[in-house]
Design an enzyme around this catalytic site. Structure first.
Site, PDB file in Angstrom:
ATOM      1  CD  GLU A 155      35.450  26.944  28.948  1.00  0.00           C
ATOM      2  OE1 GLU A 155      35.334  26.120  29.876  1.00  0.00           O
ATOM      3  OE2 GLU A 155      34.691  27.915  28.816  1.00  0.00           O
ATOM      4  N   GLY A 186      52.129  45.234  41.587  1.00  0.00           N
ATOM      5  CA  GLY A 186      51.873  45.337  43.026  1.00  0.00           C
ATOM      6  C   GLY A 186      50.845  44.325  43.509  1.00  0.00           C
ATOM      7  CG  HIS A 211      54.359  51.883  47.011  1.00  0.00           C
ATOM      8  ND1 HIS A 211      54.970  50.932  47.780  1.00  0.00           N
ATOM      9  CD2 HIS A 211      53.037  51.637  47.129  1.00  0.00           C
ATOM     10  CE1 HIS A 211      54.064  50.143  48.332  1.00  0.00           C
ATOM     11  NE2 HIS A 211      52.883  50.552  47.960  1.00  0.00           N
ATOM     12  CG  HIS A 225      34.218  27.347  32.853  1.00  0.00           C
ATOM     13  ND1 HIS A 225      33.541  27.059  31.695  1.00  0.00           N
ATOM     14  CD2 HIS A 225      33.407  26.969  33.863  1.00  0.00           C
ATOM     15  CE1 HIS A 225      32.359  26.525  31.985  1.00  0.00           C
ATOM     16  NE2 HIS A 225      32.256  26.469  33.297  1.00  0.00           N
ATOM     17  CD  GLU A 256      39.445  29.477  36.870  1.00  0.00           C
ATOM     18  OE1 GLU A 256      39.623  29.581  38.109  1.00  0.00           O
ATOM     19  OE2 GLU A 256      38.567  28.746  36.369  1.00  0.00           O
ATOM     20  N   GLY A 296      35.896  24.025  31.428  1.00  0.00           N
ATOM     21  CA  GLY A 296      34.518  23.810  31.844  1.00  0.00           C
ATOM     22  C   GLY A 296      33.720  23.337  30.642  1.00  0.00           C
ATOM     23  CB  SER A 297      30.149  22.509  30.228  1.00  0.00           C
ATOM     24  OG  SER A 297      29.706  23.753  30.747  1.00  0.00           O
TER      25      SER A 297
HETATM   26  C1  LIG Z   1      46.296  40.858  45.781  1.00  0.00           C
HETATM   27  C2  LIG Z   1      46.917  41.636  46.892  1.00  0.00           C
HETATM   28  N1  LIG Z   1      46.355  41.653  48.111  1.00  0.00           N
HETATM   29  C3  LIG Z   1      46.916  42.337  49.121  1.00  0.00           C
HETATM   30  C4  LIG Z   1      48.055  43.066  48.916  1.00  0.00           C
HETATM   31  C5  LIG Z   1      48.651  43.914  50.022  1.00  0.00           C
HETATM   32  N2  LIG Z   1      49.966  43.435  50.460  1.00  0.00           N
HETATM   33  C6  LIG Z   1      51.107  43.997  50.046  1.00  0.00           C
HETATM   34  S1  LIG Z   1      52.448  43.329  50.715  1.00  0.00           S
HETATM   35  C7  LIG Z   1      51.536  42.223  51.592  1.00  0.00           C
HETATM   36  C8  LIG Z   1      52.196  41.250  52.512  1.00  0.00           C
HETATM   37  C9  LIG Z   1      52.940  40.156  51.828  1.00  0.00           C
HETATM   38  O1  LIG Z   1      53.331  39.247  52.807  1.00  0.00           O
HETATM   39  P1  LIG Z   1      54.498  38.223  52.611  1.00  0.00           P
HETATM   40  O2  LIG Z   1      54.440  37.592  51.291  1.00  0.00           O
HETATM   41  O3  LIG Z   1      54.521  37.347  53.791  1.00  0.00           O
HETATM   42  O4  LIG Z   1      55.819  39.128  52.559  1.00  0.00           O
HETATM   43  P2  LIG Z   1      56.451  40.007  53.715  1.00  0.00           P
HETATM   44  O5  LIG Z   1      55.791  41.329  53.635  1.00  0.00           O
HETATM   45  O6  LIG Z   1      56.224  39.319  55.006  1.00  0.00           O
HETATM   46  O7  LIG Z   1      57.881  40.075  53.307  1.00  0.00           O
HETATM   47  C10 LIG Z   1      50.175  42.397  51.352  1.00  0.00           C
HETATM   48  C11 LIG Z   1      49.109  41.597  51.948  1.00  0.00           C
HETATM   49  C12 LIG Z   1      48.593  43.063  47.608  1.00  0.00           C
HETATM   50  N3  LIG Z   1      49.672  43.772  47.297  1.00  0.00           N
HETATM   51  N4  LIG Z   1      48.031  42.332  46.626  1.00  0.00           N
END
Ligand SMILES: Cc1ncc(C[n+]2csc(CCOP(=O)(O)OP(=O)(O)O)c2C)c(N)n1
Ligand SMILES: [Mg+2]
Length: 536
Positions: free
Chosen positions: A37, A406, A286, A79, A56, A34-35
């Site tokens: 940078e 995750g 988890h 940016h 990003e 951006g500007s």
């Molecule tokens: C940034 C973010 N947003 C939402 C989630 C919640 N989440 C975990 S698994 C998942 C589904 C992923 O779907 P896909 O890539 O189609 O894989 P599948 O589960 O169908 O194998 C989501 C939305 C996350 N982990 N990270």
């Protein structure tokens, strides 16, 4: 914008910064400019390259993959506050991945900061916290090059991770002094008495198990861990949610993957009397659990390079050290005192039937048959993770990457970053980005960067038209069998069209009989491409 030309004896901040970048090997900049940078890269040196990410999260994800594959810090340029905001999800992931990144962000010129100018970042260094190890806006322009050197060493110090520099736009033309590169040895040797106790426990054990985490490959210690396991006839399992491959998964001692659930971990580790955790938390959970964290009959020793992780580990004892040096010390220690019976090899996985629509198991077994030995997998397909672990065994060092956080949105750009690093190092093999339909769309613009750099890679999309992981997980949170979580179906997406829109060729495979030939054809290609596999 004011400009004070350099004098014969004093360079500008830009000159000193770029010379230091070159000496530190930071000749690849991942950014979206951006500007604020623009002054940074005026007269951009010909021996540097600027890898543009169209958003990003893509920028940081590519840098993360590149830094992991080169085992060196990568430089990111964002940016102002808006760029850092977009980057935040993958910055969180880089922090959890322990990836060394130097993130620079442009700030408005110092002289107008009192007037809250357009694009100025308020409390710029607070924005990326707590997911950077250090954040600094140097007090004076002339301190910027020295801040880069400190940033580099902070990023590379175990536990590695991102650091942040906010740099006002009018700093670059100011005079400063050259800063000479300094080398720092970052490895941490284990305390001799502590590692001797671990070696003794290993020698005395009747049934040891080694739990390998991402820290093993991060520290380039996979082959040494193989030696250690063979010497002790130890079973080897992968730590929950490990983001890299710590042990060849076809090895006779390999026993599989720990789930991220307390009770299941205790049950899996129950047959062993010594648990040696290398380069991983003990353990990453988890979901909630209860009861002990380790079986009552086992002694746990953990070796990690992160003192924080050592501090919160709930049971057993820890040694803070670099994994490679610690394993070297264990290899120099005593062998087993009594003869050991190696663990029974795992049962072979039955071939999945070639049904239409395909199962993920069939798709991944076909991929396993078609891929070549030097290929690398970068994965983000949460609902197919356990199927992948069964059907697509990884080869060992630098063969596999996923995210430790995750947070989705890392896999697509990280795969491009790994491919860029391998292209630069002239390593054979392809990068296979194995990705869910849902996951791919958090940073889909990575397709564009793959095309621009013609990296040898294939995006393999497992399109099950849904967020399967969330639907599969729902019963854990009390959903009934017919009760589908809202917002978890993804109908109507066309990944070949999305690829085409980014300049990439793609093919869609719906029938089992067509998958092998389609993957063959894609992997024969020198450049990037995409294969969309429709699975049930
Ligand atoms: C940034 C973010 N947003 C939402 C989630 C919640 N989440 C975990 S698994 C998942 C589904 C992923 O779907 P896909 O890539 O189609 O894989 P599948 O589960 O169908 O194998 C989501 C939305 C996350 N982990 N990270
Ligand atoms: Mg899906």
């Amino acid at each position: 914008m004011r400009s004070e030309p350099s004098t014969p004896t004093r360079p500008t901040v830009r000159e000193a910064f770029l010379r230091l970048m070159r000496e530190l090997g930071l000749d690849t900049v991942f950014g979206n400019p951006g500007s604020t940078e623009l002054p940074m890269f005026r007269d951009f040196p010909k021996d540097f390259r600027y890898v543009l990410g169209l958003q990003e999260s893509v920028v940081v994800g590519m840098a993360d993959g590149y830094a992991q594959a080169t085992r060196r810090a990568a430089l990111v340029n964002l940016h102002s506050a808006a760029g850092v905001g977009h980057a935040m999800g993958n910055l969180f992931t880089a922090y959890k991945n322990q990836t060394p990144l130097i993130v620079t962000a442009g700030q408005q010129s110092r002289s107008i900061l009192p007037f809250d100018p357009f694009l100025s970042a308020v409390q710029a260094t607070d924005l990326p916290r707590p997911y950077v190890k250090w954040a600094c806006e140097p007090a004076r322009a002339e301190d910027v090059p020295r801040a880069l050197l400190r940033a580099y060493h902070m990023a590379m110090q175990p536990p590695c991770g991102p650091v942040f520099l906010s740099i006002p736009a009018d700093d670059w033309d100011r005079p400063c002094d050259w800063v000479d590169v300094r080398h720092v040895s970052h490895a941490i040797a284990p305390e001799p008495q502590a590692i001797a106790r671990v070696a003794e426990a290993l020698a005395e054990s009747r049934r040891p198990v080694i739990v390998v985490g991402a820290g093993v490959d991060r520290d380039d210690a996979v082959d040494r861990v193989v030696q250690l396991a063979e010497r002790h006839e130890a079973a080897v399992v992968v730590a929950p949610m490990s983001a890299r491959c710590g042990f060849p998964e076809r090895h006779r001692l390999f026993q599989g993957f720990l789930p991220a659930m307390r009770e299941a971990i205790v049950e899996t580790l129950a047959p062993y009397d010594l648990i040696l955790v290398l380069g991983a938390p003990a353990f990453s959970y988890h979901v909630e659990g209860s009861g002990p964290h380790t079986p009552a009959t086992a002694r746990l020793w953990q070796i990690v390079d992160d003192p924080q992780v050592a501090a919160w580990t709930p049971s057993g004892d820890s040694v803070v050290a670099s994994i490679g040096l610690a394993v070297d010390a264990l290899l120099a220690g005593p062998g087993p005192r009594a003869k050991r019976v190696p663990p029974a090899p795992r049962a072979a996985v039955a071939p999945a039937p070639a049904s239409d629509p395909m199962s993920a198991a069939f798709a991944l077994q076909t991929l396993d048959a078609v891929r070549r030995p030097g290929d690398v997998v970068v994965e983000e397909a949460p609902g197919s993770r356990s199927t992948m672990q069964r059907c697509l065994p990884m080869a060992g060092a630098q063969s596999f990457y996923t995210m430790a956080s995750g947070g989705l949105g890392h896999g697509m750009p990280a795969a491009v970053g790994v491919a860029l690093a391998r292209q630069r190092q002239q390593q054979p093999g392809r990068v296979i980005c194995l990705i869910g339909d849902g996951s791919s769309l958090y940073s889909i613009q990575a397709l564009y960067s793959a095309v621009q750099w013609r990296v040898p890679m294939s995006f393999v999309i497992l399109n099950n038209q849904r967020y399967a992981a969330l639907q599969d997980f729902a019963p854990v949170f009390g959903y009934g069998p017919q009760d589908k979580p809202a917002g978890t179906d993804l109908p109507g997406l066309d990944f070949v069209a999305l690829a085409k829109g980014h300049g990439l060729s793609g093919r869609r495979v719906e029938r089992a009989a067509e998958l092998g030939p389609a993957l063959h054809a894609a992997f024969e290609d020198a450049g990037p491409n995409l294969v969309e596999i429709v699975v049930n």
